[in-house]
Every structure is written in structure tokens, then in C-alpha cells.
Design an enzyme around this catalytic site. Structure first.
Site, PDB file in Angstrom:
ATOM      1  N   TYR A 232      35.874  29.843  48.822  1.00  0.00           N
ATOM      2  CA  TYR A 232      35.048  30.971  48.761  1.00  0.00           C
ATOM      3  C   TYR A 232      33.159  30.210  49.369  1.00  0.00           C
ATOM      4  O   TYR A 232      32.508  29.766  49.982  1.00  0.00           O
ATOM      5  CB  TYR A 232      34.538  31.664  47.813  1.00  0.00           C
ATOM      6  CG  TYR A 232      35.276  32.952  48.599  1.00  0.00           C
ATOM      7  CD1 TYR A 232      36.967  32.867  47.956  1.00  0.00           C
ATOM      8  CD2 TYR A 232      34.344  34.151  47.603  1.00  0.00           C
ATOM      9  CE1 TYR A 232      37.134  33.916  48.026  1.00  0.00           C
ATOM     10  CE2 TYR A 232      35.388  35.614  47.652  1.00  0.00           C
ATOM     11  CZ  TYR A 232      37.180  35.578  47.884  1.00  0.00           C
ATOM     12  OH  TYR A 232      37.595  36.607  48.095  1.00  0.00           O
TER      13      TYR A 232
ATOM     14  N   GLU B 182      40.254  48.694  39.906  1.00  0.00           N
ATOM     15  CA  GLU B 182      39.914  48.785  38.176  1.00  0.00           C
ATOM     16  C   GLU B 182      40.659  47.440  37.650  1.00  0.00           C
ATOM     17  O   GLU B 182      42.134  47.412  37.283  1.00  0.00           O
ATOM     18  CB  GLU B 182      41.091  50.281  37.811  1.00  0.00           C
ATOM     19  CG  GLU B 182      41.392  51.050  36.739  1.00  0.00           C
ATOM     20  CD  GLU B 182      41.472  51.990  36.740  1.00  0.00           C
ATOM     21  OE1 GLU B 182      42.631  51.673  36.197  1.00  0.00           O
ATOM     22  OE2 GLU B 182      41.019  53.353  37.174  1.00  0.00           O
TER      23      GLU B 182
END
Lengths: 392, 375
Positions: free
Chosen positions: A132, A248
Site C-alpha cells: 500500500y 463484517e
């Protein structure tokens, strides 16, 4: 509102407890920590633990059964976090693969990608890293520039990543690249799954303040990525990267902080100053009480967030609070721990637990930055929860 | 485990919020600050909604709801600084009556509370510096047909606006939990003087007892054995005040967020400056944390959990140490406006400061938490 666990949940807890008792490495409970001196040995040890977890069916706790997971509910994940914190279980070295790459592929990956990668993520055969940050793209991640240029049905990668945990041992990288720099910065980003075992990729370890070298600089010099390893659409990688944060999922450091608090209480009961156990000194008692209050606040807020997530299905910006609030708690706790040591606070590896206390002190200062600094988290809360204006 | 607020609770809160706005309760809190008597009218309004019946048991004409439910209502009440003795009447008064009252006492008081015809408060402090309940000293001397009270009580919340006051007295000698008794005293008979309070939405009174005769039927429960119930009642009241403070804090966060979005300086909304933006995010986090601790304390009290007392002290400690900062930050965020009486911030700040040390200073709560861990 109810804070009791159901019988099924308690059964889950007992089963996990028993499994941990039987499967934790020998000497673990007595405080032995293999590979603390030798990073390579440590990686081997953690990979071994990942395989043990998978053999026991615990590795892909929140993964669906069809991919070899346990399909655990959010509350079971909470219980898992509580119980592994209680025994200070070894770190999950393939957390990037299991918590991020796997779920993203399940959602957005092609059938071939799922088939090729998921089984080896959960088994620990292949270790993943996350490409990233770049030297010039930190908090402003979307300004990343590592380029991917088409070359037939391949892409050539050129540029640099930084702060890439475990890149030096990872087999694959979930890599954010720039495929188009002509438009707005959020457009033109493409996610590739990149084989780390190739000549065009070099890693340089970064010496951290803990003396560890988990981080790396990663240099790409005409490294190769394949078209079939693009995740989602070309140029639409920002949405893919954002998908990661929408699963989730239940994560919080609060249980390990609570465990650390308990061990400090024991320390205070076993160690004396001026002939009196530390735990009987008024200021120590009160500070322990204040810290417990903060831990309890963080824990109960985590439960509230999880309860809300059970309803909405996605983690909200509340997760940002979990990070910031518990990070503050952890720093307070570790700084308090140092003061308990008196002048011995000045020692590193000659201090308690062969220097582990120093790692414990320093780590929260890293967590304050990793995955979005506390300033970024406060922006998220202020803008998404409270509706404050974005900076222009 | 499920930490969600259920539909019924959510609906009750929404109704309460609308009702408090409709009846301009915050405006009446300001009238109360200016010295007007608002409690009688306000109580009629609350009774219209059956709020005084909330935690009164069903068999005595109440709604039989629990402390958690009451806390959710009080959270809404806290947003508008409700200037009425609802926490005193329900969390304290109705609770001790239900725990210690004789059948006759329950029959006399509980239905009247539920109907809105009886407001209660409590008289605990004597010097205002002491630790409760162990330092209660006001003397209750047995007489032929009852007791005689001698001494002074201070800081009685709404002492001149309630019908009945639960007076804590010592029927034995010494200090400690043994020998503490509670008496129901008709407020009209008591020689009282109003006290000017930091939080003027909540008046207080000083009570003078001089050869003050009361009948046997004024005694709640067994003589000298009220200590443990008194402690529980104090805990319930403490959670009630935490709930109001949490509600007030969420209003403070909203006021700061709104102002941060509207107020412009240097050609942009001040909420774009991270110094302001992050401070408001911190206020929100502190409020969330305090809310979590308060809900848990209410739940733990209701279910007699072994860690209930600790949970109460943790909620109170956190509200005292962290939420006062939230109100201070709200004043700060509003700049000069924050220091005016026109901005609502000071109302909440003063209330939080007044409660910071009421029924236990932060230090006392820290010690209670430490004791509960057997440190």
C-alpha cells in the site's frame, strides 16, 4: 440489552479453551517465546502456528465453510479474541491473507483466483503482504504512483512500496498500482496479486525502534504481474481497496490490553517498594483502578459496536474509535508499567521478560500510525459520524 | 450477549425527545436558573407521560420498568437539563420504599408516586465534606411513639420542591454502615432554607431538625440496618446522574459539530481545522465510552451482578473525569459565545461539575474500584 452469553456461545468458548490448552506450543504458558532472538526462526514458528490453527479449524474463523472456514458469528469472533488474548496466543502471521486478501477475493475475485489462492491462504502455505504505502503516499494513499504498464498480457511494475510488513518472507503481495495518471487520483489505481518470488522485486528490511525488522522497503524494477491476477476492474482499484474495510469483522486490541493489565496486577502483588507490595501503594491502586475503567469502557464500547454490526452487517466508523481509544489506553498502561519498574525502567533486554516490556511500551506508538494514523481516524469520526466538513 | 437497544426502548426515547422539545423543557431549565418555580407544572407534564410511574412496581400502580429503561429516559432528560426531581423520586425514593417499606408505607407512597402526586428526595449530607454513608451522624433518638431527629442536613436536591424526604440518620453510635436508619419525613414540616447551587437547574436545601418528632411509621425497614440499601440507592441515583450527563454530553457534541460546520473564520468553517475537528471527535469518543459504562452499570445493578458496585464507580469516575472535559471543550469550541449565558454549554458544564463529587469523589470511586479487585 443483555450481557449474558448463550449456552452455545459458552460451549464455543470451552471448546476453544480446551483446544488452546492442548495445542499451544510447549512452554508457552510458562512464558517461553520461541524465536525472540532470531527473526527467521520466529517466522518459521509463526507459520507453524498458522498451520496448527488451520488443522484445528480455527484459522479461517470468519471465513465461510465452503472455503474451509468456521463461519463463526461476530460474537464467536469476540469470544475467540477474548480467549486468545487470555493465553497471549502467538500472533497470526498471515492476518493480511486471512483478514483482508481472502475476504476481498471471495467478494471480488474471479473463480480462478479463488480456487488458486484461497486454500493456500488458509493453510498458511502462502504468506501474504499488502503493498500500500509509498514514500510519497502515506496518509494520502490515493496519490500512489508505483506504475503498472501493459506489456502484452503482462504488466511491468516499476516503483517502490514501504512499511510493507513481512514482504521479505511473503510469497504474494496484494499490490496497489497506478495504471492511469491522467485523471483524478482515486481513478486509475489497479490491484494486482503479485508473485514476490521474482528478480524484479527486491526487499530491504527496515530497522524499527523495537529492534525488530518486520517492515520492509520493496523495490519493483520491471517486475511482472499477470492480467489474470488483477482484482476487480482495471483502474477501479480504489474501490477494491475500500472493500477491504467493509467486511463484517470483529477486531479489537482491547482484550490483549486487558490481559496485560491483569499481568501488571500480579506484578504489583509480587513486587515491593519500601517493604510494601506495589499493589498496596495508594497511587498504584488508584492508577490500576483508573486504567481498568478505561479498559472496561473500551471493551463495552467494542461490544456495542459489534452489536450494531450484527444489525447492519458492516463495520461502521466506530472501528476508528476502537483504534484511537484503545491505543491511548495501551500507551497509558505501558507508561504506567515502566514507572512501576523504578530506575530499572532504564534497562532494555536486561529488564523484565528479556526486554518484552520495552516492545510492549513501543508497539502502541507504531499502532498509532499503522493502518491510518490517529489523526486520520479522528477525521473519519468527525466527517462520517458528526458531519463536520471535509478539508478542501 | 446483545448490546442493542430494542425497538420499544428506541421508541420510548424518541417519544421522550419529542415530548421534552414540545414542552420546551430546556427553556424551563433556564427559567429555573432565573429563580422561577417550574417544578409543579413540569411534574404535571411528566405525569401526563407516566414518567413518574416508570420504575414503580406493577403491583403498586407503576409500569415496573428497570433501571436501564429509566437510564435511557434520563439520557433524553439530560439533553434538556430536566429541572425536576425525577432521578431523586425514582432511582432513590421509589427504590428504598420498594426495598424497605412496610405494606402500609408502600401503599401510601408508591401509587401516589406513580400518579404524579408524590415527589421524593433524600437528605444525606451534613457537612458536605464527609464520606457517605459511613459518616452519617444526624441523631435519631427513640421516643415513646417514634423518634426525635436532631441535627442539620445539607445539599438536599429539590428539598423545597418535593413532598417527602428520605432522611438518613444514626440510631446507634459511632460510624459505619451499622446503625444507619432511613426515615420518611413530610417536607412541609421541616425547617428549611434554600441553597444557591452551582447547577441552578437543580436547587438544593438545607434542613434543620430540632427536637423534630416523627412517628414509628416514619422508619423504613429495621432500625439501624438501612446501610446496605442506602448504598444501593446511592448507586442507582449515581447511575441516573451518569445517564443525564451522557445525554448532556451528546448534546454538547452536537452543538459543537453544528457550530463547527456553520461558523466561518479565515474563509472556511472552523470544523475544517483539525484542531477543532479532532477535539470534537475526542468529545464524541469520550461520550460513547461513558455511555457504554453507564448502560453496563444500569444492567449490572438490575441483575445484581457481582461487579455491579464496581461498574457504578467506573461509570461515575469516567463521567467525572472525562465528560467534564467534553463540556469544557464545547465552551472552547464556541469561542466568546461559549462564555455567554446565552449558549447552553455552561448549563451542562455546571451540572457535571456539581455531580463530579456528589455521592462520592473521583478518588473515593477509584478506591472502591481498587477494593473490588482486592488490591
Amino acid at each position: 440489552m443483555d450481557f449474558e452469553y448463550t449456552e452455545d456461545q459458552e460451549r464455543f468458548r470451552q471448546e476453544l479453551r480446551e483446544w488452546l490448552r492442548e495445542n499451544l506450543p510447549d512452554g508457552w504458558q510458562a512464558g517461553e517465546r520461541p524465536g525472540t532472538d532470531d527473526p527467521e526462526e520466529n517466522v518459521e514458528f509463526l507459520l507453524d502456528w498458522q498451520r496448527t490453527l488451520n488443522d484445528g479449524g480455527w484459522a479461517g474463523l470468519h471465513w465461510p465453510e465452503e472455503y474451509g472456514g468456521a463461519d463463526a458469528s461476530l460474537l464467536e469472533q469476540v469470544i475467540y479474541n477474548q480467549e486468545t488474548a487470555r493465553v497471549d496466543a502467538p500472533a497470526r502471521i498471515n492476518a493480511v491473507g486471512i483478514d483482508f486478501v481472502g475476504p476481498t477475493l471471495m467478494e471480488l475475485g474471479t473463480d480462478e483466483q479463488k480456487e488458486r489462492f484461497l486454500p493456500k491462504i488458509i493453510s498458511g502455505e502462502e504468506l501474504w503482504c499488502q503493498g500500500y504505502s509509498e514514500p510519497d503516499a502515506g496518509s494520502d494513499l490515493a496519490s500512489l504512483s508505483l506504475s503498472a504498464e501493459r506489456n502484452g498480457d503482462e504488466f511491468l511494475l516499476n516503483g517502490q512500496k514501504v512499511w510493507t510488513s513481512y514482504a521479505h518472507v511473503a510469497d504474494w503481495c496484494f499490490l496497489l498500482t497506478r495504471t492511469d495518471d491522467s485523471g483524478p487520483k482515486h481513478h486509475g489505481i489497479t490491484v494486482f496479486l503479485v508473485d514476490m518470488d521474482q528478480e524484479g522485486i527486491q526487499t530491504e528490511p527496515i530497522h524499527q525502534i523495537t529492534d525488530e525488522t518486520d517492515f520492509n522497503e520493496v523495490f519493483f524494477d520491471d517486475a511482472v504481474a499477470r492480467e489474470e491476477h488483477i482484482v476487480g476492474e482495471i483502474d477501479e482499484g480504489w474501490e477494491v481497496a475500500m472493500t477491504l474495510s467493509a467486511f463484517e469483522h470483529s477486531m479489537s486490541d482491547v482484550f490483549s490490553i486487558e490481559q496485560r493489565w491483569r499481568s501488571l496486577v500480579e506484578f504489583c502483588q509480587e513486587h515491593e517498594r519500601d517493604g510494601t507490595p506495589l499493589a498496596e501503594h495508594t497511587h498504584v491502586r488508584r492508577e490500576l483502578a483508573r486504567l481498568h475503567t478505561r479498559i472496561q469502557a473500551g471493551k463495552l464500547t467494542h461490544y456495542r459496536n459489534v452489536s450494531k454490526q450484527m444489525e447492519t452487517g458492516v463495520p461502521g466508523p466506530e472501528g476508528s474509535m476502537d483504534k484511537v481509544f484503545n491505543n491511548q489506553t495501551e500507551k497509558k498502561l505501558e507508561n504506567f508499567a515502566r514507572r512501576l519498574l523504578g530506575a530499572n525502567n532504564a534497562l532494555w533486554t536486561d529488564g523484565p521478560d528479556d526486554g518484552q516490556w520495552v516492545t510492549d511500551l513501543l508497539m502502541p506508538y507504531g499502532k498509532m500510525i499503522a493502518g491510518g494514523t490517529k489523526d486520520v481516524q479522528r477525521n473519519i469520526i468527525a466527517e462520517r459520524v458528526l458531519g463536520l466538513p471535509k478539508d478542501d | 450477549m446483545d448490546f442493542r437497544i430494542n425497538d420499544e426502548q428506541r421508541q420510548m426515547r424518541e417519544t421522550a425527545q419529542e415530548f421534552f422539545e414540545d414542552r420546551e423543557v430546556l427553556e424551563r431549565a433556564r427559567e429555573r436558573i432565573d429563580g422561577e418555580d417550574v417544578v409543579d407544572d413540569l411534574w404535571d407534564d411528566l405525569s401526563e407521560m407516566d414518567y413518574p410511574a416508570l420504575t414503580v412496581p406493577l403491583e403498586h400502580g407503576g409500569l415496573g420498568d428497570d433501571v436501564l429503561y429509566l437510564s435511557l429516559l434520563l439520557e433524553e432528560a439530560g439533553r434538556v437539563a430536566l429541572p425536576a426531581p425525577l432521578p431523586e423520586t425514582l432511582a432513590f425514593g421509589a427504590f428504598v420504599l420498594d426495598e424497605l417499606g412496610s405494606d402500609a408505607q408502600k401503599e401510601q407512597f408508591l401509587p401516589a408516586i406513580a400518579d404524579g402526586d408524590q415527589r421524593l428526595s433524600f437528605a444525606l449530607y451534613e457537612s458536605g465534606q464527609e464520606s457517605l454513608p459511613r459518616d452519617i451522624q444526624l441523631a435519631a433518638t427513640p421516643t415513646d411513639d417514634g423518634y426525635r431527629l436532631d441535627g442539620t442536613k445539607t445539599l438536599v436536591p429539590f428539598g423545597e420542591q418535593v413532598d417527602t424526604i428520605v432522611v438518613a440518620a444514626r440510631t446507634g453510635s459511632g460510624t459505619g454502615m451499622d446503625g444507619v436508619s432511613l426515615f420518611l419525613v413530610d417536607a412541609e414540616r421541616v425547617d428549611s432554607e434554600p441553597q444557591d447551587t452551582l447547577d441552578r437547574t437543580r436547587p438544593a436545601a438545607k434542613l434543620h431538625f430540632d427536637d423534630f418528632e416523627i412517628g414509628e411509621n416514619a422508619l423504613l425497614g429495621t432500625e439501624g440496618e438501612a446501610g446496605p440499601t442506602l448504598q444501593k440507592a446511592m448507586d442507582r441515583y449515581t447511575v441516573a446522574t451518569c445517564a443525564m450527563t451522557v445525554g448532556a454530553a451528546s448534546r454538547a457534541v452536537e452543538m459543537s459539530s453544528d457550530y463547527g460546520s456553520q461558523r466561518e473564520q479565515f474563509d472556511k468553517p472552523i470544523g475544517q481545522f483539525q484542531a477543532v475537528k479532532h477535539r470534537i471527535a475526542d468529545m464524541w469518543m469520550a461520550t460513547q465510552a461513558a455511555r457504554s459504562l453507564t448502560y453496563y452499570a444500569a444492567w449490572a445493578l438490575e441483575n445484581d451482578e457481582p461487579d455491579a458496585a464496581r461498574a457504578v464507580s467506573e461509570a461515575k469516575l469516567f463521567c467525572s473525569e472525562q465528560l467534564t472535559q467534553v463540556f469544557a471543550d464545547d465552551i472552547h469550541n464556541h469561542g466568546g459565545m461559549g462564555f455567554t449565558s446565552e449558549h447552553d454549554g455552561h448549563i451542562y458544564f455546571k451540572q457535571a461539575k456539581a455531580w463530579e463529587t456528589f455521592l462520592g469523589t473521583p478518588t473515593e470511586h477509584l478506591d472502591r474500584i481498587a477494593d473490588s479487585h482486592e488490591l
